[in-house]
Design an enzyme around this catalytic site. Structure first.
Site, PDB file in Angstrom:
ATOM      1  N   VAL A 175      -0.447  -3.174   2.363  1.00 53.18           N
ATOM      2  CA  VAL A 175      -1.871  -2.998   2.062  1.00 53.18           C
ATOM      3  C   VAL A 175      -2.155  -3.312   0.593  1.00 53.18           C
ATOM      4  O   VAL A 175      -1.496  -2.773  -0.306  1.00 53.18           O
ATOM      5  CB  VAL A 175      -2.313  -1.560   2.407  1.00 53.18           C
ATOM      6  CG1 VAL A 175      -3.801  -1.387   2.168  1.00 53.18           C
ATOM      7  CG2 VAL A 175      -1.979  -1.236   3.865  1.00 53.18           C
ATOM      8  N   LYS A 193       8.553   5.767  10.054  1.00 52.66           N
ATOM      9  CA  LYS A 193       7.287   5.391  10.690  1.00 52.66           C
ATOM     10  C   LYS A 193       7.469   5.208  12.192  1.00 52.66           C
ATOM     11  O   LYS A 193       6.625   5.608  12.991  1.00 52.66           O
ATOM     12  CB  LYS A 193       6.726   4.105  10.065  1.00 52.66           C
ATOM     13  CG  LYS A 193       6.354   4.216   8.601  1.00 52.66           C
ATOM     14  CD  LYS A 193       5.389   5.344   8.289  1.00 52.66           C
ATOM     15  CE  LYS A 193       3.982   5.132   8.790  1.00 52.66           C
ATOM     16  NZ  LYS A 193       3.109   6.292   8.412  1.00 52.66           N
TER      17      LYS A 193
HETATM   18  P1  NAP Z   1       0.227   7.074  -0.620  1.00 47.48           P
HETATM   19  O1  NAP Z   1      -0.852   6.754  -1.575  1.00 47.48           O
HETATM   20  O2  NAP Z   1       1.573   7.425  -1.146  1.00 47.48           O
HETATM   21  O3  NAP Z   1      -0.280   8.233   0.331  1.00 47.48           O
HETATM   22  C1  NAP Z   1       0.593   9.024   1.086  1.00 47.48           C
HETATM   23  C2  NAP Z   1      -0.105  10.337   1.376  1.00 47.48           C
HETATM   24  O4  NAP Z   1       0.779  11.165   2.156  1.00 47.48           O
HETATM   25  C3  NAP Z   1      -0.419  11.125   0.094  1.00 47.48           C
HETATM   26  O5  NAP Z   1      -1.633  11.807   0.256  1.00 47.48           O
HETATM   27  C4  NAP Z   1       0.736  12.100   0.019  1.00 47.48           C
HETATM   28  O6  NAP Z   1       0.441  13.282  -0.685  1.00 47.48           O
HETATM   29  C5  NAP Z   1       0.919  12.408   1.499  1.00 47.48           C
HETATM   30  N1  NAP Z   1       2.204  13.019   1.739  1.00 47.48           N
HETATM   31  C6  NAP Z   1       3.432  12.454   1.572  1.00 47.48           C
HETATM   32  N2  NAP Z   1       4.381  13.369   1.861  1.00 47.48           N
HETATM   33  C7  NAP Z   1       3.720  14.515   2.212  1.00 47.48           C
HETATM   34  C8  NAP Z   1       4.129  15.821   2.600  1.00 47.48           C
HETATM   35  N3  NAP Z   1       5.429  16.158   2.713  1.00 47.48           N
HETATM   36  N4  NAP Z   1       3.162  16.745   2.896  1.00 47.48           N
HETATM   37  C9  NAP Z   1       1.864  16.443   2.785  1.00 47.48           C
HETATM   38  N5  NAP Z   1       1.410  15.225   2.414  1.00 47.48           N
HETATM   39  C10 NAP Z   1       2.337  14.286   2.132  1.00 47.48           C
HETATM   40  O7  NAP Z   1       0.463   5.884   0.378  1.00 47.48           O
HETATM   41  P2  NAP Z   1      -0.559   4.978   1.218  1.00 47.48           P
HETATM   42  O8  NAP Z   1      -0.179   3.587   0.919  1.00 47.48           O
HETATM   43  O9  NAP Z   1      -1.954   5.412   1.046  1.00 47.48           O
HETATM   44  O10 NAP Z   1      -0.064   5.309   2.693  1.00 47.48           O
HETATM   45  C11 NAP Z   1      -0.834   6.091   3.591  1.00 47.48           C
HETATM   46  C12 NAP Z   1      -0.305   5.904   4.992  1.00 47.48           C
HETATM   47  O11 NAP Z   1      -0.372   4.521   5.324  1.00 47.48           O
HETATM   48  C13 NAP Z   1       1.151   6.310   5.190  1.00 47.48           C
HETATM   49  O12 NAP Z   1       1.279   6.839   6.486  1.00 47.48           O
HETATM   50  C14 NAP Z   1       1.899   4.989   5.089  1.00 47.48           C
HETATM   51  O13 NAP Z   1       3.122   5.031   5.780  1.00 47.48           O
HETATM   52  C15 NAP Z   1       0.906   4.074   5.773  1.00 47.48           C
HETATM   53  N6  NAP Z   1       1.048   2.649   5.445  1.00 47.48           N
HETATM   54  C16 NAP Z   1       0.921   2.216   4.155  1.00 47.48           C
HETATM   55  C17 NAP Z   1       1.028   0.842   3.889  1.00 47.48           C
HETATM   56  C18 NAP Z   1       0.849   0.279   2.498  1.00 47.48           C
HETATM   57  O14 NAP Z   1       1.216  -0.895   2.259  1.00 47.48           O
HETATM   58  N7  NAP Z   1       0.280   1.010   1.550  1.00 47.48           N
HETATM   59  C19 NAP Z   1       1.314  -0.055   4.935  1.00 47.48           C
HETATM   60  C20 NAP Z   1       1.444   0.444   6.233  1.00 47.48           C
HETATM   61  C21 NAP Z   1       1.301   1.796   6.486  1.00 47.48           C
HETATM   62  P3  NAP Z   1       0.659  13.353  -2.290  1.00 47.48           P
HETATM   63  O15 NAP Z   1      -0.478  12.586  -2.898  1.00 47.48           O
HETATM   64  O16 NAP Z   1       0.624  14.805  -2.570  1.00 47.48           O
HETATM   65  O17 NAP Z   1       2.002  12.721  -2.564  1.00 47.48           O
END
Ligand code: NAP
Length: 341
Positions: free
Chosen positions: A192, A165
């Site tokens: 989150v 990140k």
């Molecule tokens: P998530 O549900 O795992 O979503 C991640 C997304 O990224 C999914 O759509 C996934 O696609 C996609 N992705 C991962 N690797 C990829 C690749 N090589 N090519 C294309 N797409 C890819 O996680 P989330 O919690 O919603 O997280 C979303 C964002 O928020 C991320 O940037 C994460 O670092 C950030 N974030 C999350 C949290 C938290 O607590 N949840 C906190 C801070 C920041 P697939 O569905 O195909 O795997």
């Protein structure tokens, strides 16, 4: 004419909430998915929550793109007004090879931003994380992390996800410095929580599911600074039209919660359910970590409570954050009602 947002990682837990709020705010959404077979999943997740949109088929479309491949990015940007880049690997268990998460995060962020730039898209909102902020010592006299802090990627205690990140965010800021016409706002959420829009959810909801499954005999003395998923989504949408956020990081958090406090909040809402609220001694968790990679990834932060300053996020939203103990219970309610735990 409505503006079109290219939303990367539309299948993600947070991105589905963002897509919903974008559509409800009048934007058209072009979501990127790794496999086009999952396009219907995004539409199905948002449909029940829309406030009156009948033409979802034209307002929400999907394109297949991968963070690790060049194919299709330039074409996907045609007619786009705003790039909202959320896609990034967020694994529950840290990979043995850090590059497995770092490369897609960094290369993917640059791929998205460069494609936007080539297509004349100047407004960029990107999802970073507090993981890009709090992996460093506070300065002397500082009592809480804020947007000026940066995770030290040379520190071995920072896990691959935290490095991914931080390096992705830095790469985008470095690129934007070369091209000042790009107007970038970075959103840095804490952990989150909150009900997902469908049964395909990411790592943070999985953590609440683990508490609900009550298979662990004790909970570790570990916690996160948390935020409600709806506040995270709203911040992404709100900043689009706030020029004062250009060039800013916005750290969005409500408060720190120990796992045991999450467990107690769930137990209070579901008194008849088995929920473990005994705290494990740190030495025991370290021992467990030898066998369980998911446990191992939290060992460096056992017993650490982090304070984070959310003043900028509150000013951006114009209100205090939603209280996360309620979001933890909302997550639990969803998982229980859907029979997922
Ligand atoms: P998530 O549900 O795992 O979503 C991640 C997304 O990224 C999914 O759509 C996934 O696609 C996609 N992705 C991962 N690797 C990829 C690749 N090589 N090519 C294309 N797409 C890819 O996680 P989330 O919690 O919603 O997280 C979303 C964002 O928020 C991320 O940037 C994460 O670092 C950030 N974030 C999350 C949290 C938290 O607590 N949840 C906190 C801070 C920041 P697939 O569905 O195909 O795997």
């Amino acid at each position: 004419m409505p503006q079109t947002v290219l939303l990367t990682g539309a299948t993600g837990y947070i991105a589905k909430h963002i897509a919903l709020q974008l559509l409800n705010a009048g934007y058209d959404v072009r979501g990127t998915v790794r496999s086009i077979s999952r396009a219907a999943e995004v539409a199905d997740a948002v449909r029940p929550h829309l406030n009156g949109t009948t033409d979802l088929d034209t307002r929400l479309t999907c394109v297949a793109l991968d963070l690790s491949r060049d194919d299709g990015w330039d074409e996907a940007m045609a007619g786009v007004d705003i790039l909202m880049h959320t896609a990034s690997p967020f694994p529950l268990v840290q990979p043995k090879d850090a590059d497995d998460v770092i490369r897609p995060a960094v290369d993917g962020a640059l791929r998205a931003v460069k494609a936007a730039h080539n297509a004349g898209v100047k407004r960029i909102v990107m999802t970073s994380s507090t993981a890009a902020i709090s992996g460093c010592a506070l300065s002397t006299g500082q009592t809480a992390y804020d947007e000026n802090n940066w995770t030290d990627t040379t520190d071995d205690r920072v896990n691959p996800y935290g490095k991914s990140k931080t390096l992705a965010e830095r790469a985008v800021w470095d690129y934007a410095k070369e091209y000042p016409e790009l107007k970038v706002t970075m959103i840095n959420p804490g952990f989150v929580v909150g009900a997902p829009l469908d049964k395909t959810f990411g790592t943070s909801v999985e953590v609440i599911a683990r508490i609900l499954r009550a298979k662990d005999p004790m909970v570790p003395q570990f916690g996160f600074t948390c935020v409600d998923v709806r506040d995270v989504a709203e911040t992404h949408v709100t900043v689009i039209d706030k020029p004062e956020t250009h060039g800013q990081r916005i750290m969005i958090v409500d408060r720190f919660m120990w796992f045991v406090d999450m467990a107690k909040a769930i137990k209070a809402a579901y008194p008849n359910r088995k929920v473990v609220t005994r705290v494990a001694p740190n030495f025991f968790v370290r021992l467990l970590g030898i066998f369980d990679p998911a446990v191992r990834s939290i060992v460096p932060d056992l017993g650490k409570r982090q304070a984070m300053d959310n003043a900028r996020a509150a000013a951006t939203l114009g209100r205090p954050m939603r209280p996360v103990p309620e979001a933890v219970v909302d997550t639990a309610t969803y998982l229980i009602d859907e029979d997922l735990v």
